[in-house]
Design a protein around this motif. Sequence first.
Motif, mmCIF file in Angstrom:
data_model
loop_
_atom_site.group_PDB
_atom_site.id
_atom_site.type_symbol
_atom_site.label_atom_id
_atom_site.label_comp_id
_atom_site.label_asym_id
_atom_site.label_seq_id
_atom_site.Cartn_x
_atom_site.Cartn_y
_atom_site.Cartn_z
ATOM 1 N N GLY A 6 0.818 -1.206 0.000
ATOM 2 C CA GLY A 6 0.000 0.000 0.000
ATOM 3 C C GLY A 6 0.850 1.253 0.000
ATOM 4 O O GLY A 6 2.067 1.206 0.247
ATOM 5 N N SER A 7 0.211 2.365 -0.279
ATOM 6 C CA SER A 7 0.881 3.663 -0.230
ATOM 7 C C SER A 7 0.999 4.065 1.237
ATOM 8 O O SER A 7 0.242 4.871 1.768
ATOM 9 C CB SER A 7 0.077 4.700 -1.012
ATOM 10 N N ASP A 10 -0.854 3.684 6.206
ATOM 11 C CA ASP A 10 -2.115 4.417 6.360
ATOM 12 C C ASP A 10 -3.144 4.012 5.302
ATOM 13 O O ASP A 10 -4.340 3.922 5.598
ATOM 14 C CB ASP A 10 -1.874 5.922 6.278
ATOM 15 N N GLU A 11 -2.691 3.800 4.075
ATOM 16 C CA GLU A 11 -3.645 3.400 3.040
ATOM 17 C C GLU A 11 -4.269 2.047 3.371
ATOM 18 O O GLU A 11 -5.478 1.851 3.179
ATOM 19 C CB GLU A 11 -2.980 3.322 1.668
ATOM 20 N N GLU A 14 -6.844 2.418 6.033
ATOM 21 C CA GLU A 14 -8.081 2.969 5.460
ATOM 22 C C GLU A 14 -8.839 1.909 4.667
ATOM 23 O O GLU A 14 -10.074 1.804 4.769
ATOM 24 C CB GLU A 14 -7.751 4.167 4.572
ATOM 25 N N LEU A 15 -8.125 1.098 3.885
ATOM 26 C CA LEU A 15 -8.775 0.050 3.105
ATOM 27 C C LEU A 15 -9.450 -0.978 4.003
ATOM 28 O O LEU A 15 -10.579 -1.428 3.741
ATOM 29 C CB LEU A 15 -7.754 -0.638 2.204
ATOM 30 N N CYS A 40 -9.837 7.113 10.614
ATOM 31 C CA CYS A 40 -10.538 6.270 9.645
ATOM 32 C C CYS A 40 -11.932 5.898 10.129
ATOM 33 O O CYS A 40 -12.866 5.780 9.326
ATOM 34 C CB CYS A 40 -9.722 5.007 9.352
ATOM 35 N N ARG A 144 6.132 6.628 1.206
ATOM 36 C CA ARG A 144 4.895 5.909 1.500
ATOM 37 C C ARG A 144 4.898 4.484 0.939
ATOM 38 O O ARG A 144 4.370 4.207 -0.133
ATOM 39 C CB ARG A 144 3.657 6.651 0.955
ATOM 40 N N LYS A 162 -8.644 -1.567 -3.628
ATOM 41 C CA LYS A 162 -7.552 -0.608 -3.655
ATOM 42 C C LYS A 162 -7.415 -0.011 -5.055
ATOM 43 O O LYS A 162 -7.880 -0.584 -6.046
ATOM 44 C CB LYS A 162 -6.232 -1.274 -3.240
ATOM 45 N N GLN A 163 -6.776 1.145 -5.126
ATOM 46 C CA GLN A 163 -6.482 1.730 -6.428
ATOM 47 C C GLN A 163 -5.496 0.831 -7.170
ATOM 48 O O GLN A 163 -4.601 0.238 -6.561
ATOM 49 C CB GLN A 163 -5.878 3.121 -6.253
ATOM 50 N N ASN A 166 -1.447 2.097 -6.815
ATOM 51 C CA ASN A 166 -1.321 2.839 -5.553
ATOM 52 C C ASN A 166 0.131 3.108 -5.143
ATOM 53 O O ASN A 166 0.383 3.996 -4.346
ATOM 54 C CB ASN A 166 -2.054 2.122 -4.424
#
Length: 275
Positions: A6-7, A10-11, A14-15, A40, A144, A162-163, A166
């Motif tokens: 993840g980025s 934190d990402e 959030e996910l 979050c 990140r 997820k994006q 990312n």
Amino acid sequence: EEVIAGSGGDEIIELLTKLFVAPGDSMIDCPPTFGMYEFCARISEAQLIPVERHDDWEIDIDATTAEIERTGAKILFIASPNNPTGNLLPDEDARAILDTGIVLVVDETYYEFCGETSAGLLDEYENLVVLRSFSKWAGIAGLRVGYAIGSELIVDHLMTIKQPYNLNIAAESAALAALQHQEKLLARIDTLTAERRRVEAVIDELDGITYSPSTANFLLMRFDRFTGDEAYELFARRGIFARKFSGRRLENSIRVSVGTPPQNDLVIDGLHDLN
């Protein structure tokens, strides 16, 4: 299939919150701890239920499991070492939480500083996720890069939300370089640990200043004769920027990260001035 990048951590936090928490759901937090969990919960419109830690900053397992059963909360984040107190989550406490059926995310951002992990429980519990980061040990916080280890089922669901891109190429390149030079980077942890102990030894000789035993690269310091705001300002005037807190339990505390020997000399000089 059991790892997702993840980025930053934190990402992934959030996910995971998006995956398991719907508006109006209950989400338990164990303060004082990393503020991203509360953030979050708020943006997910969850009902945040704080379960305060004991005075030694250990998780109140009886109260936590009782709230899990009462509220039906689906996910709980626990940092180990905890930020800002520096203490670990014992396996027996992790098991007690996991046995309720809740998804437990053990945030091991500072794992490399302590060598203690809950990852050994992953084969036993599909509801466990272990979160790691390159921010601290590799020193690339600004780029990140984080990752999570969990069951194939959870990771597969995370992959769907997820994006697609990312991680940027600079972050990816830095992470690969860090892995190639892992031995050299990890050797710096020995220096930071020795420096933390040096600062601890100084505090042990001072009156009116105490610290929470830490397994990370920071110390939570408590002052008998100053508020956290006052200690923060006194350090800031010396070019030392610490982390201050709101809330009754930490109003007389600041968290100071351990740096290089010259940087820690400045911290020690500041501590003597505050004594």
